[in-house]
Design an enzyme around this catalytic site. Structure first.
Site, short mmCIF file in Angstrom:
data_model
loop_
_atom_site.label_atom_id
_atom_site.label_comp_id
_atom_site.label_asym_id
_atom_site.label_seq_id
_atom_site.Cartn_x
_atom_site.Cartn_y
_atom_site.Cartn_z
N SER A 10 2.71 58.69 58.89
CA SER A 10 2.78 57.23 58.79
C SER A 10 3.00 56.61 60.18
CB SER A 10 3.87 56.83 57.79
OG SER A 10 3.81 55.47 57.49
N GLU A 12 -4.06 54.74 49.15
CA GLU A 12 -3.21 54.16 50.20
C GLU A 12 -3.82 52.89 50.77
OE1 GLU A 12 -1.29 56.43 53.18
OE2 GLU A 12 -2.02 58.35 52.39
N HIS A 19 0.80 57.25 49.57
CA HIS A 19 1.35 57.35 50.93
C HIS A 19 2.52 58.34 50.95
CE1 HIS A 19 1.89 55.95 55.00
NE2 HIS A 19 3.18 55.78 54.78
#
Length: 296
Positions: free
Chosen positions: A142, A236, A266
């Site tokens: 991320s 996502e 995610h």
């Protein structure tokens, strides 16, 4: 049809929605990691990486000369060694490498470039420890994925030796939020929305240009970077960040492998103990890392 394993994770997340206050948000992501135990053969060793708190993990099969340098997710404002320890340890197991996770400083207390400075310090710590750069995989999830890429760019500009490969999991590489999937995947992403990402970006940037290459490396010249593996879930809002990054990297003659995992959300790697595709995707990352870090 019975619910799938990822549907059960969705239900778990829905039962504990993200709180409004930052301290509570940080506690929530800590609790996600704390709900998973470490296998008994994982060795955890805290270390001072030239002033930056960090943590080694290893398993009996780890090659001591091979290291995964990992930068956690959390939107630059949350996440820690504790929140990602179980997943980092498993990634190291699959890569047959030691892992060094960096507890980089968080915004808003420490906005850009504090996290980048800490990541660079962690990499220099490995070099000073005698680890060959070709035996380092620079990795992140991320925000940590975007940070890993920004770190590689900074190393290149400084003339420092680059790592052997990059592993980027659901990387956030566009803080200007221009990806089409921010809208097209909004109804299926249980964790990240445009509004939430805009809030995180504002806290991290603290006035810096959202399109700058060291905060949004999708806008950077990626020429000369090492081979990269990009993994992203199809459910996502950040899907387009990964797809466009692969295109930008490929156009710059970087060897890039893009994996899009159907129905994954995610940060699905965090739930690998409950999600079969979490285990499979970590195994795939381990195979990629081994193939690029093995001594000739």
């Amino acid at each position: 049809m019975p619910p799938s394993d990822i549907d059960e994770i969705r239900a778990r997340l829905a039962a504990h929605p993200r709180p409004a206050e930052l301290a509570e948000r940080r506690a929530r992501i800590e609790s996600l990691g704390a709900s998973y135990s470490l296998p008994p053969d994982v060795l955890v060793e805290p270390v001072d990486a030239q002033g930056v708190p960090a943590e080694w993990t290893s398993t009996p099969a780890a090659d001591g000369a091979r290291v995964v340098l990992f930068l956690h997710g959390g939107g630059y404002v949350s996440g820690s060694l504790k929140s990602h320890r179980h997943m980092v340890a498993q990634a190291g197991r699959e890569a047959r490498a030691r892992t060094l996770a960096i507890d980089y400083r968080l915004a808003p207390e420490h906005p850009f470039p504090a996290a980048l400075d800490d990541a660079l310090t962690g990499y220099r710590f490995l070099l000073a420890s005698g680890i060959a750069p070709a035996r380092i995989a620079l990795a992140g999830e991320s925000a940590g994925g975007g940070l890993a890429l920004a770190t590689a760019l900074s190393l290149r500009e400084a003339g420092l030796p680059l790592p052997g490969c990059l592993w980027l999991s659901s990387p956030w590489v566009d803080l200007a939020l221009t990806g089409a999937s921010l809208e097209s995947k909004a109804s299926v992403d249980p964790l990240l929305s445009r509004a939430y990402l805009a809030e995180l970006a504002s806290l991290y940037l603290n006035g810096a240009d959202a399109r700058g290459p060291l905060v949004s490396p999708i806008n950077a010249d990626l020429a000369g970077l090492p081979p990269m593996l990009i993994q992203v879930g199809s459910a996502e809002t950040l899907l387009d960040d990964s797809v466009r990054l692969a295109e930008v990297a490929g156009a710059a003659d970087v060897a890039v492998h893009l994996e899009i995992w159907p129905r994954m959300i995610h940060a699905w790697h965090l739930f690998y103990q409950d999600v079969a595709d979490g285990r499979r995707s970590l195994a795939s990352a381990g195979t990629f890392i081994r193939s690029h870090l093995d001594a000739p």
